[in-house]
Write an enzyme that holds these catalytic residues in place. Structure first.
Site, PDB file in Angstrom:
ATOM      1  N   LYS A  84      -2.125  -1.470  -3.884  1.00  0.00           N
ATOM      2  CA  LYS A  84      -2.994  -0.300  -3.812  1.00  0.00           C
ATOM      3  C   LYS A  84      -2.186   0.964  -3.880  1.00  0.00           C
ATOM      4  CE  LYS A  84      -6.011   2.018  -0.611  1.00  0.00           C
ATOM      5  NZ  LYS A  84      -6.428   2.127   0.746  1.00  0.00           N
ATOM      6  N   LYS A 115       0.857  -1.186   0.000  1.00  0.00           N
ATOM      7  CA  LYS A 115       0.000   0.000   0.000  1.00  0.00           C
ATOM      8  C   LYS A 115       0.893   1.236   0.000  1.00  0.00           C
ATOM      9  CE  LYS A 115      -3.574   2.407   2.597  1.00  0.00           C
ATOM     10  NZ  LYS A 115      -4.582   2.318   3.665  1.00  0.00           N
TER      11      LYS A 115
HETATM   12  C1  PBG Z   1      -7.211   3.079   5.433  1.00  0.00           C
HETATM   13  C2  PBG Z   1      -7.652   3.029   4.016  1.00  0.00           C
HETATM   14  C3  PBG Z   1      -7.542   4.039   3.060  1.00  0.00           C
HETATM   15  C4  PBG Z   1      -8.103   3.558   1.890  1.00  0.00           C
HETATM   16  C5  PBG Z   1      -8.561   2.275   2.145  1.00  0.00           C
HETATM   17  N1  PBG Z   1      -8.243   1.961   3.468  1.00  0.00           N
HETATM   18  C6  PBG Z   1      -7.096   5.425   3.197  1.00  0.00           C
HETATM   19  C7  PBG Z   1      -5.738   5.834   3.530  1.00  0.00           C
HETATM   20  O1  PBG Z   1      -4.796   5.057   3.659  1.00  0.00           O
HETATM   21  O2  PBG Z   1      -5.629   7.035   3.691  1.00  0.00           O
HETATM   22  C8  PBG Z   1      -8.176   4.329   0.609  1.00  0.00           C
HETATM   23  C9  PBG Z   1      -9.133   3.846  -0.384  1.00  0.00           C
HETATM   24  C10 PBG Z   1      -9.411   4.779  -1.486  1.00  0.00           C
HETATM   25  O3  PBG Z   1      -8.765   5.829  -1.684  1.00  0.00           O
HETATM   26  O4  PBG Z   1     -10.349   4.463  -2.237  1.00  0.00           O
HETATM   27  N2  PBG Z   1      -8.205   2.627   6.295  1.00  0.00           N
END
Ligand code: PBG
Length: 322
Positions: A248, A195
């Site tokens: 991601k 991520k």
């Molecule tokens: C954290 C989380 C995020 C997303 C999914 N889980 C946000 C982040 O890390 O700030 C982002 C998903 C998206 O942008 O569609 N709980």
């Protein structure tokens, strides 16, 4: 051997033959649909930066999920938006928290739907970070038991899959152990393994009201410049017990999806995140692009890169077209 013996156009002459030689086929069963669940009743609050996406109270989330399921989308992933936030994110692991109640309602109403619990503290902390703070520092090891507790309360509520998205080190192992001890040894973990610290999460943070108040997430999410490191993260998570791994965001990271797919033999998921969705919606609203066509092209590219599962806000729109 080449022209005039080789003519690539022979296999492109009609839709029928194109279909016969198509290498990548999208299906609604590839999709996971994200839902933002909020307290209250009768709430359907539009997320301004994500046209078509809403903050939903539980009974409306059930309706939205029912639609997804009837279109052939097998799973939803839930993000909770609690009424009150605090420093330790206690709403995340309360057994009667908004997300735990949503899970149990969804499982009662649509038993065949796979309900995935996103496990992270950022929607529940008043400072907006994914873990507990000491000064400005996100405390890795102090956060782990809270994540484990969130995973167990979600599993108790009926979650089919646990998806940790916090990027703390060691969280998959701790969560696996906690689930096993609570007799949820058959609940799989889908880890957000690679991520990235991405600008593409902007609209999500509006939807989940989860922007960090100070600082950013670069101290725990990955540097967008790194790809080899993604392999390290993915392998570590699998060693700790992840059943599936995620990359991601998706679009600026298609090469990472591809590399991960070559390296592992577990299912690979990709998250077509909020900013990727908003860009397409905004251009479509301006009449600058053909929405359906571009959406399907994007989703196809993610699958072609190697994703077995695609988390996407387009799930309903795409499923209707397929
Ligand atoms: C954290 C989380 C995020 C997303 C999914 N889980 C946000 C982040 O890390 O700030 C982002 C998903 C998206 O942008 O569609 N709980």
């Amino acid at each position: 051997m080449s022209f005039p013996i080789q003519r690539g156009r022979r296999l492109r002459r009609s839709e029928a033959i194109r279909q016969m030689v198509r290498e990548t086929e999208l299906s609604p069963s590839d999709f996971i649909y994200p839902l933002f669940v909020t307290e209250g009743r009768g709430v359907r609050r539009p997320v301004t930066s994500m046209p078509g996406i809403y903050n939903l109270s539980i009974e409306n989330a059930v309706e939205e999920a029912r639609q997804a399921h009837s279109l052939g989308v097998p799973a939803v992933i839930l993000f909770g938006i609690p009424d009150r936030k605090d420093a330790k994110g206690s709403g995340a692991y309360a057994s009667d928290g908004v997300v735990q109640r949503a899970i149990s309602e969804l499982k009662q109403s649509i038993p065949a739907l796979q309900v995935i619990a996103d496990v992270c503290l950022c929607e529940y902390t008043d400072h907006g970070h994914c873990g507990v703070l000491s000064g400005q520092d996100v405390q890795n090891d102090a956060t782990l038991p809270l994540l484990a507790q969130m995973a167990v309360t979600c599993a108790k509520a009926g979650a089919d899959i646990i998806a940790p998205s916090d990027m703390m080190d060691g969280r998959v192992g701790i969560i696996r152990k906690a689930l096993d001890e609570a007799r949820f040894d058959s609940v799989p973990i889908l880890s957000y393994a690679a991520k990235y610290a991405s600008g593409f999460y902007g609209p999500f943070r509006e939807a989940a009201q989860s922007s960090p108040k100070v600082g950013d997430r670069r101290g725990y999410q990955m540097d967008p410049a790194n790809a080899r490191e993604a392999i390290k993260e993915v392998l570590t998570d699998i060693e700790e017990g992840a059943d599936m791994v995620m990359v991601k965001p998706a679009l600026s990271y298609l090469d990472v999806i591809w590399r991960v797919k070559q390296q592992v033999n577990v299912p690979v998921a990709a998250y077509n995140v909020s900013g990727e969705y908003s860009l397409v919606k905004a251009a479509a609203q301006n009449g600058w692009i053909d929405y359906s066509r571009i959406m399907l092209e994007i989703l196809t590219s993610i699958k072609r890169a190697g994703a077995d599962l695609i988390l996407t806000y387009h799930a309903l729109d795409a499923a209707r077209l397929l």
